[in-house]
Design an enzyme around this catalytic site. Structure first.
Site, PDB file in Angstrom:
ATOM      1  N   TYR A   5       3.150   9.762  -0.606  1.00  0.00           N
ATOM      2  CA  TYR A   5       4.245   9.200   0.203  1.00  0.00           C
ATOM      3  C   TYR A   5       5.599   9.388  -0.479  1.00  0.00           C
ATOM      4  CZ  TYR A   5       0.315   6.628   2.392  1.00  0.00           C
ATOM      5  OH  TYR A   5      -0.876   6.273   2.996  1.00  0.00           O
TER       6      TYR A   5
ATOM      7  N   ASP B 145       0.845  -1.200   0.000  1.00  0.00           N
ATOM      8  CA  ASP B 145       0.000   0.000   0.000  1.00  0.00           C
ATOM      9  C   ASP B 145       0.877   1.245   0.000  1.00  0.00           C
ATOM     10  OD1 ASP B 145      -2.979   1.025   0.736  1.00  0.00           O
ATOM     11  OD2 ASP B 145      -1.495   2.262   1.771  1.00  0.00           O
TER      12      ASP B 145
ATOM     13  N   LYS C 132      -2.622   5.901  -4.450  1.00  0.00           N
ATOM     14  CA  LYS C 132      -3.720   6.833  -4.160  1.00  0.00           C
ATOM     15  C   LYS C 132      -3.519   8.177  -4.856  1.00  0.00           C
ATOM     16  CE  LYS C 132      -3.688   4.700   0.435  1.00  0.00           C
ATOM     17  NZ  LYS C 132      -2.289   4.568   0.837  1.00  0.00           N
TER      18      LYS C 132
ATOM     19  N   LEU D 206      -2.396  -0.720  13.938  1.00  0.00           N
ATOM     20  CA  LEU D 206      -1.838  -0.937  15.284  1.00  0.00           C
ATOM     21  C   LEU D 206      -1.980   0.329  16.126  1.00  0.00           C
ATOM     22  CD1 LEU D 206       1.474  -2.687  14.092  1.00  0.00           C
ATOM     23  CD2 LEU D 206      -0.663  -3.794  14.805  1.00  0.00           C
TER      24      LEU D 206
ATOM     25  N   ARG E 160       9.930  -7.525  12.509  1.00  0.00           N
ATOM     26  CA  ARG E 160       8.518  -7.204  12.768  1.00  0.00           C
ATOM     27  C   ARG E 160       7.629  -7.535  11.563  1.00  0.00           C
ATOM     28  NH1 ARG E 160       8.853  -1.479  16.107  1.00  0.00           N
ATOM     29  NH2 ARG E 160       9.242  -2.413  18.151  1.00  0.00           N
TER      30      ARG E 160
ATOM     31  N   LYS F 209       2.520  -1.090   8.994  1.00  0.00           N
ATOM     32  CA  LYS F 209       3.831  -0.619   8.545  1.00  0.00           C
ATOM     33  C   LYS F 209       4.868  -0.953   9.608  1.00  0.00           C
ATOM     34  CE  LYS F 209       7.188   2.584   9.091  1.00  0.00           C
ATOM     35  NZ  LYS F 209       7.815   3.038  10.360  1.00  0.00           N
TER      36      LYS F 209
ATOM     37  N   HIS G 185      -7.458   9.658  -2.002  1.00  0.00           N
ATOM     38  CA  HIS G 185      -6.792   9.602  -0.699  1.00  0.00           C
ATOM     39  C   HIS G 185      -7.640  10.216   0.430  1.00  0.00           C
ATOM     40  CE1 HIS G 185      -2.423   9.288   0.940  1.00  0.00           C
ATOM     41  NE2 HIS G 185      -3.277   9.035   1.896  1.00  0.00           N
TER      42      HIS G 185
ATOM     43  N   ILE H 230      -3.026  -3.200   6.768  1.00  0.00           N
ATOM     44  CA  ILE H 230      -1.774  -2.849   6.088  1.00  0.00           C
ATOM     45  C   ILE H 230      -0.772  -2.267   7.089  1.00  0.00           C
ATOM     46  CG2 ILE H 230      -2.614  -2.578   3.712  1.00  0.00           C
ATOM     47  CD1 ILE H 230      -3.213   0.379   4.385  1.00  0.00           C
TER      48      ILE H 230
ATOM     49  N   ASN I 194       4.468  -9.730  12.252  1.00  0.00           N
ATOM     50  CA  ASN I 194       3.102  -9.317  11.915  1.00  0.00           C
ATOM     51  C   ASN I 194       2.400 -10.358  11.045  1.00  0.00           C
ATOM     52  OD1 ASN I 194       3.646  -7.118  13.479  1.00  0.00           O
ATOM     53  ND2 ASN I 194       3.836  -5.656  11.782  1.00  0.00           N
TER      54      ASN I 194
HETATM   55  P1  NDP Z   1       0.521   1.302  12.067  1.00  0.00           P
HETATM   56  O1  NDP Z   1      -0.656   1.104  12.951  1.00  0.00           O
HETATM   57  O2  NDP Z   1       0.808   0.330  11.000  1.00  0.00           O
HETATM   58  O3  NDP Z   1       1.776   1.427  13.055  1.00  0.00           O
HETATM   59  C1  NDP Z   1       3.069   1.600  12.614  1.00  0.00           C
HETATM   60  C2  NDP Z   1       3.949   1.752  13.852  1.00  0.00           C
HETATM   61  O4  NDP Z   1       3.896   0.547  14.608  1.00  0.00           O
HETATM   62  C3  NDP Z   1       5.387   2.027  13.528  1.00  0.00           C
HETATM   63  O5  NDP Z   1       5.859   2.940  14.498  1.00  0.00           O
HETATM   64  C4  NDP Z   1       6.058   0.658  13.715  1.00  0.00           C
HETATM   65  O6  NDP Z   1       7.389   0.842  14.157  1.00  0.00           O
HETATM   66  C5  NDP Z   1       5.207   0.039  14.793  1.00  0.00           C
HETATM   67  N1  NDP Z   1       5.121  -1.439  14.661  1.00  0.00           N
HETATM   68  C6  NDP Z   1       4.814  -2.149  13.555  1.00  0.00           C
HETATM   69  N2  NDP Z   1       4.827  -3.481  13.822  1.00  0.00           N
HETATM   70  C7  NDP Z   1       5.153  -3.589  15.130  1.00  0.00           C
HETATM   71  C8  NDP Z   1       5.346  -4.708  15.986  1.00  0.00           C
HETATM   72  N3  NDP Z   1       5.195  -5.945  15.542  1.00  0.00           N
HETATM   73  N4  NDP Z   1       5.687  -4.462  17.280  1.00  0.00           N
HETATM   74  C9  NDP Z   1       5.836  -3.205  17.743  1.00  0.00           C
HETATM   75  N5  NDP Z   1       5.673  -2.102  16.975  1.00  0.00           N
HETATM   76  C10 NDP Z   1       5.332  -2.295  15.673  1.00  0.00           C
HETATM   77  O7  NDP Z   1       0.378   2.803  11.524  1.00  0.00           O
HETATM   78  P2  NDP Z   1       0.611   3.576  10.148  1.00  0.00           P
HETATM   79  O8  NDP Z   1       0.048   4.919  10.376  1.00  0.00           O
HETATM   80  O9  NDP Z   1       2.010   3.450   9.713  1.00  0.00           O
HETATM   81  O10 NDP Z   1      -0.350   2.853   9.111  1.00  0.00           O
HETATM   82  C11 NDP Z   1      -0.007   1.741   8.300  1.00  0.00           C
HETATM   83  C12 NDP Z   1      -0.274   2.015   6.837  1.00  0.00           C
HETATM   84  O11 NDP Z   1      -1.597   2.524   6.629  1.00  0.00           O
HETATM   85  C13 NDP Z   1       0.617   3.117   6.235  1.00  0.00           C
HETATM   86  O12 NDP Z   1       1.910   2.687   5.947  1.00  0.00           O
HETATM   87  C14 NDP Z   1      -0.170   3.491   5.004  1.00  0.00           C
HETATM   88  O13 NDP Z   1       0.049   2.527   3.979  1.00  0.00           O
HETATM   89  C15 NDP Z   1      -1.602   3.405   5.511  1.00  0.00           C
HETATM   90  N6  NDP Z   1      -2.118   4.730   5.928  1.00  0.00           N
HETATM   91  C16 NDP Z   1      -3.096   5.319   5.139  1.00  0.00           C
HETATM   92  C17 NDP Z   1      -3.604   6.553   5.450  1.00  0.00           C
HETATM   93  C18 NDP Z   1      -4.662   7.145   4.576  1.00  0.00           C
HETATM   94  O14 NDP Z   1      -4.972   8.345   4.751  1.00  0.00           O
HETATM   95  N7  NDP Z   1      -5.240   6.415   3.658  1.00  0.00           N
HETATM   96  C19 NDP Z   1      -3.132   7.313   6.632  1.00  0.00           C
HETATM   97  C20 NDP Z   1      -2.150   6.590   7.444  1.00  0.00           C
HETATM   98  C21 NDP Z   1      -1.692   5.357   7.088  1.00  0.00           C
HETATM   99  P3  NDP Z   1       8.682   0.389  13.291  1.00  0.00           P
HETATM  100  O15 NDP Z   1       8.498   0.874  11.895  1.00  0.00           O
HETATM  101  O16 NDP Z   1       9.804   1.064  14.022  1.00  0.00           O
HETATM  102  O17 NDP Z   1       8.732  -1.104  13.387  1.00  0.00           O
END
Ligand code: NDP
Length: 278
Positions: free
Chosen positions: A53, A48, A78, A191, A237, A231, A109, A229, A241
């Protein structure tokens, strides 16, 4: 856990989307190719991204370097808010940055109601869809008002509504409305940007299952029928996941997580968000 274990969901036009994917928001462009290569190696097949981005080209480079068959991959991108009046050109820019003939899923978006352009953008996207350049089209951050307006005009109903959704922000009414209109619900920030992982109830359930908090939260999404999805920047991780696929929560576990909803939005409110860089 490999890609053969990732369940697919059928969208409203019969296109199958892997229910667990990998999101690349906030991964700097210079790290994205390596991150996506690691994700593909770990077993992810659904990526995604978004024009906003600024890492589509790196996603495309990772896809090309992977040597995987195109039909085994599912790539979402998007339309930026600032591009709603030039959706065709923006789509072509994304397609070219990704280096793909066909995109699997293209989303608006954000609705940006103050701009009044999402219906115009949708008509362009319907045209692009009818030409076979994209396999499914959908929306992101659309609230019930925006969905009603779009559905009143649309020839092709959106296949997906991608919304912020995690244990402390469940948006049940919006998810129900989206599903009632035939859209799959795709959970972003699944998450809670990592913040929902510290929750005491989640920790308790994790202990019961010998699983990690992230696996429990993702297993809850999957059992709820959400596309997810998550990240992460690290390969460990990414694998962790994917391990959510083998966690089976009991009705009691599900209920315990359902009760965590606290209306805690972390991202912007789609009713007012109007940032043009997105
Ligand atoms: P997430 O809920 O996916 O959380 C990401 C965070 O969680 C990062 O800090 C990551 O740290 C941490 N993390 C991930 N896996 C673990 C694990 N197993 N244990 C502990 N910590 C973990 O939030 P996002 O906001 O990044 O959302 C994910 C995706 O959603 C985005 O990448 C994007 O594709 C989409 N998105 C879409 C939006 C929209 O407007 N349509 C807006 C926001 C997001 P680390 O990287 O250090 O592991």
């Amino acid at each position: 856990m490999t890609h053969e274990h990732i369940p697919g969901l059928d969208l409203n036009n019969g296109v199958r989307i892997p229910q667990l994917g990998y999101g690349v928001f906030q991964i700097p462009a210079e790290h994205t190719q390596q991150a996506v290569e690691s994700a593909l190696e770990a077993g992810y097949r659904h990526i995604d991204t978004a024009a906003a981005y600024r890492n589509e080209a790196a996603v495309g480079a990772a896809v090309a370097a992977s040597g995987l068959a195109r039909e085994d991959l599912f790539i979402t991108t998007k339309l930026r808010n600032g591009d709603q009046g030039r959706a065709r050109e923006a789509f072509e820019e994304s397609r070219s940055a990704l280096g793909l003939d066909q995109i699997d899923l293209y989303l608006i978006h954000w609705p940006v109601p103050s701009q009044g352009l999402y219906l115009q953008a949708w008509r362009e996207m319907e045209q692009i869809y009818s030409e076979g350049l994209v396999r499914a089209i959908g929306v992101s951050n659309f609230l019930p008002d925006h969905l009603e307006e779009l559905l009143g005009e649309a020839a092709v109903p959106p296949a997906v509504n991608q919304i912020e959704l995690h244990p402390t922000f469940q948006q049940q009414a919006l998810a129900d409305t989206s599903r009632r209109h035939g859209m799959a619900v795709e959970a972003y920030s699944p998450l809670g940007q990592g913040e929902d992982l510290d929750n005491a109830a989640v920790a308790q359930i994790s202990q019961r299952h010998g699983a990690t908090p992230a696996q429990v939260v993702l297993a809850w999404h999957l059992a709820s029928g959400n596309i997810v999805i998550p990240k992460t920047a690290t390969p460990e991780r990414m694998r962790e996941n994917l391990g959510a696929l083998s966690v089976e929560l009991s009705p009691r576990d599900m209920e315990q997580i359902n009760e965590l909803d606290a209306g805690r939005r972390l991202g912007a409110d789609p009713a007012t968000a109007s940032f043009s860089q997105y």
